[in-house]
Design a protein around this motif. Structure first.
Motif, short mmCIF file in Angstrom:
data_model
loop_
_atom_site.label_atom_id
_atom_site.label_comp_id
_atom_site.label_asym_id
_atom_site.label_seq_id
_atom_site.Cartn_x
_atom_site.Cartn_y
_atom_site.Cartn_z
N GLN A 154 46.07 101.90 101.58
CA GLN A 154 46.49 102.59 100.37
C GLN A 154 45.70 102.07 99.16
N GLN A 155 44.83 102.91 98.65
CA GLN A 155 43.95 102.51 97.55
C GLN A 155 44.74 102.10 96.31
N LYS A 156 45.83 102.82 96.01
CA LYS A 156 46.61 102.51 94.83
C LYS A 156 47.21 101.11 94.92
N THR A 157 47.71 100.74 96.08
CA THR A 157 48.28 99.41 96.27
C THR A 157 47.21 98.34 96.14
N ARG A 158 46.06 98.61 96.73
CA ARG A 158 44.96 97.65 96.65
C ARG A 158 44.50 97.47 95.20
N GLU A 159 44.39 98.56 94.48
CA GLU A 159 43.95 98.48 93.08
C GLU A 159 44.97 97.75 92.21
N GLU A 160 46.26 97.94 92.48
CA GLU A 160 47.29 97.21 91.74
C GLU A 160 47.14 95.72 91.95
N PHE A 161 46.92 95.34 93.18
CA PHE A 161 46.74 93.92 93.50
C PHE A 161 45.52 93.35 92.78
N LEU A 162 44.40 94.03 92.86
CA LEU A 162 43.18 93.53 92.24
C LEU A 162 43.31 93.47 90.71
N THR A 163 44.03 94.41 90.14
CA THR A 163 44.27 94.38 88.70
C THR A 163 45.10 93.17 88.31
N LEU A 164 46.13 92.89 89.09
CA LEU A 164 47.00 91.72 88.80
C LEU A 164 46.23 90.42 88.97
N VAL A 165 45.35 90.36 89.96
CA VAL A 165 44.57 89.14 90.19
C VAL A 165 43.62 88.89 89.03
#
Length: 236
Positions: free
Chosen positions: A222-233
């Motif tokens: 899921q791209q959206k989930t991955r992008e959320e994670f990378l944004t938080l990191v």
């Protein structure tokens, strides 16, 4: 890659009475190496003999590089190094079941759990020199609603970093260990590190950073989930 815990027919129970997805293998170790079990079960005499052999090898190294191992500053160096390297590789002796220590809880939580900026130090297996950096670990609880005690994410990272490593494998081992521990919907791990084998020798590029990642489950699909994670990191 094999998983750290071959699954038994009857998994252990959590304090809540639920069946835990973490099944210890015969020795409770994740990815044991050829001599890991013998080190784990060594007697005090055998441990002393191991350190003696390491110290002898270090003395040989000192002689080979042109030093005098009998001069004052180096007389105890072989023994000190032997003790230090055994400590720096203590992850070989740590059982993951002991690391987690039953800190697996059932909680009504289905959003991302993220611990970032976990400092780690490890030894590059190619040159036996350190690499250091930070790790971010995230997961989304699965249908079993199991969560890990937050400090256990750092402890898992510490356990695998205290072995001879390459950054790519270290990143994946941490992710798979979390996946095996609580069977979440997904796990994500990102690591940034500086390698002395690049900054002190070879290309000699101080300040260079190596970034590795491992995405499992919904973080991969899921791209959206991955992008959320990378944004938080990145939001430091």
């Amino acid at each position: 890659m094999s998983t750290p815990f071959p699954r038994p027919s009857t998994p252990p129970l959590l304090a809540s009475g639920q069946s835990s997805p973490i099944p210890p293998n015969e020795h409770g170790l994740g990815w044991p190496a050829k001599s890991t079990v013998s080190r784990l079960n060594a007697t005090a005499e055998e441990r002393a003999e191991r350190e003696k052999k390491i110290a002898g090898a270090v003395r040989t190294i000192l002689e080979c590089i042109g030093e005098d191992p009998d001069r004052e500053g180096l007389q105890r160096t072989p023994e000190r190094y032997a003790q230090a390297v055994m400590w720096m590789t203590k992850g070989y002796e740590e059982r993951l079941s002991d690391v987690l220590n039953n800190a697996i809880f059932a909680e009504d939580h289905d959003e991302m759990v993220l611990v970032r900026d976990i400092d780690i130090s490890s030894l590059c297996e190619h040159h036996l020199v350190p690499f250091t950096g930070k790790i971010a670990i995230a997961y989304i609880p699965g249908q079993n609603q199991l969560v890990l005690g937050l400090s256990k994410l750092a402890r898992i990272a510490e356990t695998f970093s205290r072995r001879l490593q390459v950054q790519e494998r270290l990143t994946k081992q941490i992710a798979i260990a979390v996946q095996e521990a609580i069977n979440p919907r997904g796990v994500a791990v990102v690591m940034e590190a500086t390698h002395l084998c690049m900054t002190m020798r070879g290309v000699q590029k101080p300040g260079s950073i190596t970034v590795t990642s491992c995405m499992l489950g919904c973080f991969r699909t899921q791209q959206k989930t991955r992008e959320e994670f990378l944004t938080l990191v990145k939001g430091r």
